[in-house]
Design an enzyme around this catalytic site. Structure first.
Site, PDB file in Angstrom:
ATOM      1  N   GLU A  73       0.834  -1.198   0.000  1.00 34.55           N
ATOM      2  CA  GLU A  73       0.000   0.000   0.000  1.00 34.55           C
ATOM      3  C   GLU A  73       0.870   1.248   0.000  1.00 34.55           C
ATOM      4  O   GLU A  73       1.935   1.250   0.632  1.00 34.55           O
ATOM      5  CB  GLU A  73      -0.923   0.007   1.234  1.00 34.55           C
ATOM      6  N   HIS A 124      -8.223   1.038   1.783  1.00 32.89           N
ATOM      7  CA  HIS A 124      -8.010   0.930   3.232  1.00 32.89           C
ATOM      8  C   HIS A 124      -8.916   1.917   3.988  1.00 32.89           C
ATOM      9  O   HIS A 124      -8.452   2.772   4.751  1.00 32.89           O
ATOM     10  CB  HIS A 124      -6.542   1.175   3.582  1.00 32.89           C
TER      11      HIS A 124
END
Length: 534
Positions: free
Chosen positions: A267, A285
Site C-alpha cells: 500500500e 483501506h
C-alpha cells in the site's frame, strides 16, 4: 524544584479535541501534523519529547528510536502498528500503545458493507447503470440470509462482525486459536479448531486478525484451493494475510464467486493482481475511515498517553503489561522492592540463570503481578547484560532469549512480616533466594537472604559477605574497612545456626574497588564478598 511537565509531539493529523486532552492532563503539546512526512526533520527534534502521538504517516523506525533519548511512549491512534519498530522500541524501554477499540465498530461495519456489496455486485451495477446501460440480468446476486459466514479471527472487530451477521440471520463459524468455548457460546458462534474445515463450509469468509509471522500468508494458494466452490472472500483486516495472486486465479477460474478487499500486501496499491477483475471490489483501506472512528481513536490515544506520562498507568500497550491509574500508586513501592530484589540477586549471581521463581506472599499477591515480575526480571538481568541492554519493557523478551524460565506463586500471609516478596534464583550450580517487604514508611527492606533472616534498608552502596560464624568476625571486618578508610552507615547480620554459615550486609558511604574487596576476601572467615549498588 517543580516536576518538569511531560512533552508530547503529535506528528500526524489528530483532532483539536485530542490536543486539548493532553493540555487538560498537564502535558505540554507540540502539534505538527505534517511532520511525519519529513523523517529527517522529525529525527532532528525527537530527542526533546517524552511522547510521540501518530497515525499511519509517521514511520517510527529503529533509526528514529535511536535518536529518541527521552521518549517514553509512542501512541498510535488506530489499531495497526506496522509503522512502528516494536522490537527497537522495547529494547529502549519505550511503551508502544494503540487504540484497538476506537475503530472496531467502523471497521466491522465496513466488512459488512463489503459483504453486501460482493453478494449483490453493487459497485459494478452502479457503474453500469450510470453509464446508461440497463443490465438487470447481468447482476444476479445471492441472499446472505441463511448462509454460513466463516470468521477468521474473533477478537474485538471479529466479534462485532459476528453479532451483525447473526442479526442478518447468518450462521457463523469461527476459527481463532485464542477463542475459548465459553466465549464462542457467549458470541453465539460455532468454534472450529481446523481452518480447512471453515474454508470448506463457509459461503462467505471474512478475516479479522493482525499480521504476524504466524498469520502472514495465512490464506496461501494451497488453502485457497480448499475454499468451498462459489464462496466469496472479504479482507478488511491486513494486507499480506492472503495470497492475492492465488485469489485472482481462483476468481478467473470461477472457483471463487467474488472477493472484496480493503487492504493489500503493498500500500498504496497502484497495481495488484485483483485489479480489473469483474467480480472484485477494492477500496483504499477505508476500514477505519469514518468521522466517528477518527475522533474516537484520537481522543483515546491522548487519554492513554496522558495517563502513562502523568500517572504511570499503562493501557492497550503492545509491549508492556497493563497498569490502571488506580493500581499505579499501589504498585509503586512494590516495584521499587522488586527492583531491589532483582538487583541484589543479579549482582551476586555469577553463573547462567536457568529459572527464577517469584513468591508473592500476603496482600501483595492481590496486586497486578505482571509489572512487578517485569521490573524484578529487568533488575535481575541488568548486572548480567549491561545497564542499556534490558528494561522493564524488554525484560520478558530478553529472559526468553536466554532460556530463562519464570514462575510466579501467590501464597497466603505467613511469617513475621505477613506480606512480602521472595525471589528464588536457580543456576546450573546452585539455588539462592532473597526476600523483602515494604515497611510503614513506604520504603523497601531486605528481610531474608539464602533463607537467613536479617533486616536491612537498601542504600546506594553496600557490602555483602558470607562467612563462617566464628568469634571476632565483626571486629575483623570493621577493622578492615576502617583501614581502607570506608565508613559504615548500617550493619545487618544473620546466621543459619551457631558456628554455621553467616551473612553480613553493610551500608557504606562509598563504593568498594576490586582491590578493597580483595583485602576483605582475604579475611580468614570470609567465603564471599561482593560490593553492591542500588
Amino acid at each position: 524544584m517543580e516536576h518538569e511537565m511531560p512533552k508530547v509531539l503529535i506528528s500526524d493529523k489528530l483532532s483539536d479535541a485530542a490536543v486539548q486532552i493532553f493540555k487538560d492532563n498537564g502535558v505540554e503539546v507540540d502539534f505538527q501534523p505534517d511532520l511525519g512526512k519529513d523523517p529527517e526533520k522529525l529525527a532532528a527534534i525527537i530527542g526533546d519529547y517524552d511522547g510521540l502521538a501518530i497515525r499511519s504517516a509517521t514511520k517510527v523506525t529503529a533509526d528514529l528510536i535511536a535518536k529518541a533519548d527521552n521518549l517514553k511512549v509512542v501512541g498510535r491512534a488506530g489499531i495497526g502498528v506496522d509503522n512502528v519498530d516494536i522490537p527497537a522500541a522495547s529494547a529502549k524501554g519505550i511503551v508502544v500503545m494503540n487504540t484497538p477499540f476506537g475503530n472496531s465498530i467502523t471497521t466491522a461495519e465496513h466488512a459488512i458493507a463489503m459483504l453486501f456489496s460482493v453478494a449483490r455486485q453493487i459497485p459494478a451495477a452502479d457503474a453500469s447503470t450510470q453509464a446508461g446501460k440497463w443490465e438487470k440480468s447481468r447482476f444476479m446476486g445471492v441472499e446472505i440470509t441463511g448462509k454460513t459466514l466463516g470468521l477468521i479471527g474473533a477478537g474485538n472487530i471479529g466479534s462485532v462482525v459476528a453479532s451483525r451477521a447473526l442479526g442478518l440471520k447468518m450462521k457463523v463459524v469461527a476459527y481463532d486459536p485464542f477463542l475459548s468455548a465459553d466465549r464462542a457460546k457467549e458470541m453465539g458462534v460455532e468454534k472450529v479448531d481446523d481452518l480447512d474445515e471453515l474454508l470448506g463450509r463457509a459461503d462467505f469468509i471474512t478475516l479479522h486478525l493482525p499480521k504476524t509471522d504466524k498469520t502472514a500468508n495465512l490464506l496461501s494458494a494451497e488453502r485457497i484451493a480448499k475454499i468451498k466452490p462459489g464462496a466469496r472472500l472479504v479482507n478488511c483486516a491486513r494486507g499480506g494475510l492472503v495470497d492475492e495472486a492465488a485469489v485472482a486465479e481462483a476468481l478467473k477460474e470461477g472457483r471463487l464467486a467474488g472477493a472484496a478487499f480493503d487492504v493489500f500486501a503493498e500500500e498504496p496499491a497502484k497495481e495488484n493482481p485483483l485489479f480489473g477483475l469483474p467480480n472484485v471490489i477494492c477500496t483504499p483501506h477505508l476500514g477505519a475511515s469514518t468521522t466517528e472512528a477518527q475522533e474516537n481513536v484520537a481522543l483515546q490515544v491522548a487519554e492513554q498517553m496522558s495517563d502513562y506520562l502523568v500517572k504511570g498507568a499503562i493501557s492497550n500497550a503492545l509491549n508492556a503489561p497493563s497498569v490502571t491509574a488506580e493500581e499505579a500508586p499501589l504498585l509503586k513501592p512494590w516495584i521499587a522492592l522488586a527492583d531491589v530484589l532483582g538487583s541484589f540477586a543479579g549482582q551476586v549471581t555469577e553463573s547462567p540463570i536457568v529459572e527464577i521463581e517469584i513468591e508473592y506472599v500476603g496482600k501483595v499477591g492481590a496486586l497486578n503481578l505482571k509489572p512487578l515480575t517485569s521490573a524484578l526480571t529487568a533488575a535481575l538481568l541488568k548486572p548480567l547484560v549491561g545497564e542499556g541492554g534490558v528494561n522493564m519493557v524488554s525484560a520478558p523478551i530478553v529472559a526468553r532469549e536466554r532460556g530463562m524460565r519464570i514462575a510466579e506463586t501467590r501464597k497466603d500471609e505467613q511469617g513475621a512480616y505477613g506480606t512480602y516478596m521472595r525471589l528464588v534464583v536457580k543456576t546450573e550450580n546452585q539455588t539462592r533466594s532473597v526476600a523483602g517487604t515494604i515497611f510503614s514508611d513506604g520504603k523497601p527492606r531486605l528481610i531474608q537472604i539464602k533463607g537467613i533472616g536479617l533486616e536491612s534498608e537498601p542504600l546506594p552502596f553496600m557490602l555483602y559477605t558470607t562467612n563462617t560464624d566464628t568469634p571476632g568476625y565483626i571486629g575483623a571486618l570493621g577493622s578492615a574497612l576502617g583501614a581502607l578508610d570506608v565508613n559504615i552507615a548500617t550493619f545487618a547480620l544473620g546466621r543459619a545456626e551457631k558456628s554455621g554459615e553467616a551473612i553480613a550486609l553493610l551500608g557504606i558511604d562509598e563504593p568498594l574497588s576490586e582491590d578493597m574487596l580483595a583485602q576483605i576476601r582475604a579475611l580468614p572467615q570470609v567465603t564471599q564478598a561482593k560490593g553492591l549498588s542500588f
